[in-house]
Design a protein around this motif. Structure first.
Motif, PDB file in Angstrom:
ATOM      1  N   ALA A 257       0.949  -1.378  -0.004  1.00 35.59           N
ATOM      2  CA  ALA A 257       0.333   0.118  -0.129  1.00 35.59           C
ATOM      3  C   ALA A 257       0.904   1.311   0.134  1.00 35.59           C
ATOM      4  N   THR A 258       1.485   0.779   0.580  1.00 28.17           N
ATOM      5  CA  THR A 258       2.893   2.558   0.883  1.00 28.17           C
ATOM      6  C   THR A 258       3.212   2.982  -0.650  1.00 28.17           C
ATOM      7  N   VAL A 259       3.547   2.282  -1.513  1.00 26.81           N
ATOM      8  CA  VAL A 259       4.264   1.991  -2.898  1.00 26.81           C
ATOM      9  C   VAL A 259       3.016   2.540  -3.804  1.00 26.81           C
ATOM     10  N   MET A 260       1.719   2.418  -3.947  1.00 24.63           N
ATOM     11  CA  MET A 260       0.668   1.426  -4.393  1.00 24.63           C
ATOM     12  C   MET A 260       0.488   3.327  -4.601  1.00 24.63           C
ATOM     13  N   ALA A 261      -0.464   4.316  -3.029  1.00 28.95           N
ATOM     14  CA  ALA A 261      -1.045   5.565  -2.850  1.00 28.95           C
ATOM     15  C   ALA A 261      -0.536   5.962  -3.873  1.00 28.95           C
ATOM     16  N   PRO A 262       0.361   6.224  -4.193  1.00 24.52           N
ATOM     17  CA  PRO A 262       0.742   8.230  -4.676  1.00 24.52           C
ATOM     18  C   PRO A 262      -0.079   7.601  -6.220  1.00 24.52           C
TER      19      PRO A 262
END
Ligand SMILES: *Cc1c(COP(=O)(O)O)cnc(C)c1O
Length: 427
Positions: A107-112
């Motif tokens: 989720a950390t890297v997909m959010a942007p």
């Protein structure tokens, strides 16, 4: 010497470890009270007294802000939602770059991506498994809008250094503090050092509400923008006379009164629950210090590590056997360890195939950034060879079980020659 379980001997642990649970009678009582009231949620997606939720939500946010010493705490229905709200709030626009570590929950890297942000993967420090600040500095461009630092496994990233770097460049530091409640760096709690910090309250974390999250900030404007993104903010732009409406496209990221009531009880117990996890991990570290080829987790000076996961590093050259063989032997003794954490996140199909939002490769079409294997060699080395993981927040580990876990380590590490022989014969 006792025969290793992997070679047919008796395992040290003959049953599964007792699962960790943070729930008690207080949570049951709190849920029952809300259920009896009939008001399971009070949010209304328009400007009125209930735009910011009902009694339990507001009380939970107030108590969280007090405990974490921040101006604003904003409940959301997950850390994933919280990260999206945070990126929206700081104004990420299509083509903007967001620096992220490749070692985290996805989720950390997909959010942007939801705002057209381009994730820029930066490697980690091998000792703390968190973003390497020197590499972050070298990766900042005129397109960088934000850095997401993850306090991975419960250890603070180099937060004060990263915050200074962000301020120097006029960009934002967002902390993914999902794994680090009550961890701290230089006396300041994680989740409150960046411009925004986002906690997770999902079932797997130190404290939880089933699903849930909390965003923290000291910035009034960012707080309002996150509250608007959480709850159909497009409807309150006019009554609130909001000038900058960038990204004020609302979602429903609202937490229920039931979850908030549980969260308030969890918060009251947080010190005990977190210290308990920490104490177990520290025992494990003390007991495994000096085992050949095993480096238990380190804690950077002036930091508190809260050990969502206890992660050690394996050195095959020193141990004389591969990580796979040692882990196999420990698992056979009944210790639930895994090799590595997640694959480096740029190896996910979204990055490899450059397909995220829509059919045509947006937002990757806005950037020349590439996501080839080899991009972050430290993470790849951890993943492929070194990291050994024990999930502290999955097991209760009463004294007798912890003693068995430690005994299993000693049993396996006293017979590395036997394992080396087994490896040679491909048993
Ligand atoms: C658990 C976790 C998340 C996702 O949290 P949710 O509340 O399930 O959305 C994100 N980042 C990290 C580092 C996590 O550990």
């Amino acid at each position: 010497m006792a025969l290793l379980a992997v070679l047919g001997g008796t395992p040290v642990l003959n049953k599964l470890l007792t699962p960790y649970s943070s729930m008690g009678a207080e949570e049951v009582e709190a849920v029952n009270n809300v259920a009896r009231s009939g008001r399971l949620s009070s949010f209304i997606g328009a400007w009125c007294a209930d735009f910011d939720g009902g009694h339990e939500i507001r009380a939970f946010e107030r108590e969280w802000a007090e405990r974490f010493d921040c101006r604003h705490a904003i409940t959301v229905n997950s850390n994933t939602s919280g990260l999206i709200a945070a990126l929206g709030a700081v104004g990420v626009s299509p083509g903007d770059e967001v620096i992220v570590p490749p070692y985290s929950m996805s989720a950390t890297v997909m959010a942007p991506l939801f705002y057209g942000g381009i994730p820029v993967f930066v490697d980690i420090e091998p000792k703390t498994f968190c973003l390497d600040p020197a590499l972050v500095r070298a990766s900042i461009t005129s397109k960088t809008r934000a850095i997401i630092a993850v306090n991975l496994f419960g250890h603070p990233a180099a937060l004060h250094e990263l915050r200074a770097l962000a301020d120097e460049h006029g960009i934002y530091l967002i902390e993914d503090a999902a794994q680090s409640p009550l961890a701290s760096e230089n006396g300041r709690m994680t989740g409150t050092i960046g411009h925004i910090g986002v906690f997770s309250l999902n079932y797997h974390k130190h404290i939880h509400t089933g699903e849930g999250g909390m965003c923290c900030t000291d910035d009034d404007a960012l707080s309002l923008r996150m509250r608007m993104i959480r709850n159909h903010g497009e409807n309150v732009i006019e009554p609130l006379h909001v000038e900058d409406i960038t990204n004020l496209v609302g979602f429903n990221f609202r937490m229920t009164e039931l979850s908030a009531a549980i969260g308030r009880e969890q918060l009251r117990k947080a010190d005990t629950l977190v210290s308990g996890r920490q104490a177990i991990a520290e025992r494990l570290t003390a007991a495994t210090q000096g085992l050949p080829g095993l480096t238990p987790p380190m804690v950077r000076q002036d930091c508190r590590h809260v050990y969502y996961v206890w992660c050690a590093r394996h050195d095959a050259a020193v141990a004389g056997v591969s990580r796979a063989t040692v882990v196999r032997a420990l698992v056979a003794e009944g210790v639930p360890l895994s090799e590595g954490y997640v694959k480096p996140l740029y190896m996910l199909p979204a990055f490899q195939r450059r397909i995220a939002i829509g059919r045509n490769g947006w937002p990757f079409t806005l950037s020349e950034r590439r996501y080839d294997k080899g991009l972050c060699p430290v993470v790849e080395r951890m993943d492929e060879h070194e990291l050994v993981e024990f999930c502290t927040c999955s097991h209760a580990l009463p004294e007798e079980e912890l003693a068995c876990v430690i005994e299993a380590f000693q049993k396996v590490y006293s017979q590395l020659d036997v394992l080396a022989d087994m490896e040679k014969k491909r048993l």
